[in-house]
Design a protein around this motif. Structure first.
Motif, PDB file in Angstrom:
ATOM      1  N   UNK A  19      38.180  27.279  27.839  1.00  0.00           N
ATOM      2  CA  UNK A  19      37.453  26.296  26.832  1.00  0.00           C
ATOM      3  C   UNK A  19      36.239  27.284  26.651  1.00  0.00           C
ATOM      4  N   UNK A  20      34.938  26.814  26.891  1.00  0.00           N
ATOM      5  CA  UNK A  20      33.686  27.717  26.739  1.00  0.00           C
ATOM      6  C   UNK A  20      33.152  28.406  28.036  1.00  0.00           C
ATOM      7  N   UNK A  21      33.912  28.502  29.069  1.00  0.00           N
ATOM      8  CA  UNK A  21      33.663  29.054  30.428  1.00  0.00           C
ATOM      9  C   UNK A  21      34.005  30.195  30.609  1.00  0.00           C
ATOM     10  N   UNK A  22      33.343  31.127  31.339  1.00  0.00           N
ATOM     11  CA  UNK A  22      34.048  32.492  31.885  1.00  0.00           C
ATOM     12  C   UNK A  22      34.388  31.864  33.204  1.00  0.00           C
ATOM     13  N   UNK A  23      35.468  32.023  33.843  1.00  0.00           N
ATOM     14  CA  UNK A  23      36.008  31.596  34.832  1.00  0.00           C
ATOM     15  C   UNK A  23      36.501  32.688  35.726  1.00  0.00           C
ATOM     16  N   UNK A  24      36.570  33.989  35.134  1.00  0.00           N
ATOM     17  CA  UNK A  24      37.101  35.454  35.991  1.00  0.00           C
ATOM     18  C   UNK A  24      36.761  36.621  35.220  1.00  0.00           C
ATOM     19  N   UNK A  25      36.896  37.730  36.036  1.00  0.00           N
ATOM     20  CA  UNK A  25      36.368  38.882  35.531  1.00  0.00           C
ATOM     21  C   UNK A  25      36.954  39.986  36.188  1.00  0.00           C
ATOM     22  N   UNK A  26      37.401  41.067  35.523  1.00  0.00           N
ATOM     23  CA  UNK A  26      37.962  42.232  36.135  1.00  0.00           C
ATOM     24  C   UNK A  26      37.757  43.277  35.153  1.00  0.00           C
ATOM     25  N   UNK A  27      37.915  44.446  36.034  1.00  0.00           N
ATOM     26  CA  UNK A  27      37.744  45.918  35.051  1.00  0.00           C
ATOM     27  C   UNK A  27      38.553  46.928  35.288  1.00  0.00           C
ATOM     28  N   UNK A  28      38.754  47.821  34.366  1.00  0.00           N
ATOM     29  CA  UNK A  28      39.558  48.871  34.830  1.00  0.00           C
ATOM     30  C   UNK A  28      38.703  50.158  34.505  1.00  0.00           C
ATOM     31  N   UNK A  29      38.854  51.020  35.432  1.00  0.00           N
ATOM     32  CA  UNK A  29      38.134  52.411  35.196  1.00  0.00           C
ATOM     33  C   UNK A  29      38.981  53.482  35.163  1.00  0.00           C
ATOM     34  N   UNK A  30      38.882  54.186  34.124  1.00  0.00           N
ATOM     35  CA  UNK A  30      39.998  55.312  34.106  1.00  0.00           C
ATOM     36  C   UNK A  30      39.434  56.539  34.675  1.00  0.00           C
ATOM     37  N   UNK A  31      40.021  57.176  35.492  1.00  0.00           N
ATOM     38  CA  UNK A  31      39.755  58.281  36.548  1.00  0.00           C
ATOM     39  C   UNK A  31      40.005  59.759  35.951  1.00  0.00           C
ATOM     40  N   UNK A  32      39.399  60.828  35.996  1.00  0.00           N
ATOM     41  CA  UNK A  32      39.559  62.078  35.567  1.00  0.00           C
ATOM     42  C   UNK A  32      40.908  62.712  35.908  1.00  0.00           C
TER      43      UNK A  32
END
Length: 157
Positions: free
Chosen positions: A55-68
């Protein structure tokens, strides 16, 4: 059930969940053992952040970091405690894996801690095919941290 969105980190809900993530990492890790990115680290060009919305709630987060070196790293995975076991983290992880593959990464890695607080995340990663392995990047192995890797060339999902 929920919507996975690329997040620019400007919203208060995302910032609050990331603050909770950092606080939990600090409270469940020995001094000097937390490598979670802060807001400025997550805003770097090599990092992409996604949030899961119900709905209008952030319930989870995650990220991707590209490495050299042609690999990539999972960063800042966190589900809000009110919304665990709904599959939001798994959906974000699948988005991270797909994006790493699309960007040509040959391997996706992560660093995490040990202990009860880390067990749910470890179960998710292992269920998805991540295997225990060696330290990568600038990380050094300790009695607390552990490293998991997913070979994206062999992963058929």
């Amino acid at each position: 059930m929920f919507d996975i969105r690329k997040d620019d980190l400007s919203g208060s809900q995302t910032r609050e969940l990331l603050a909770l993530h950092l606080a939990e990492m600090q409270s469940n890790s020995p001094p000097g053992s937390v490598f979670a990115l802060d807001l400025s680290g997550l805003q770097r060009p090599e990092v992409t952040v996604w949030t899961a919305w119900l709905s209008e709630r952030v319930i989870a987060v995650g990220a991707l970091k590209m490495l050299e070196d042609g690999t990539a790293e999972v960063k800042s995975m966190r589900t809000h405690p009110d919304f665990t076991r709904l599959g939001a983290a798994a959906a974000i992880l699948e988005t991270i894996i797909a994006t790493a593959r699309e960007k040509g990464a040959r391997r996706l890695s992560l660093e995490t801690g040990s202990g009860v607080a880390f067990d749910p995340a470890l179960a998710l990663y292992r269920k998805r095919g991540f295997k225990d392995g060696e330290a990568f990047g600038n990380y050094e192995r300790s009695d607390f941290n552990q490293f998991l890797h997913l070979d994206l060339h062999r992963d058929g999902c």
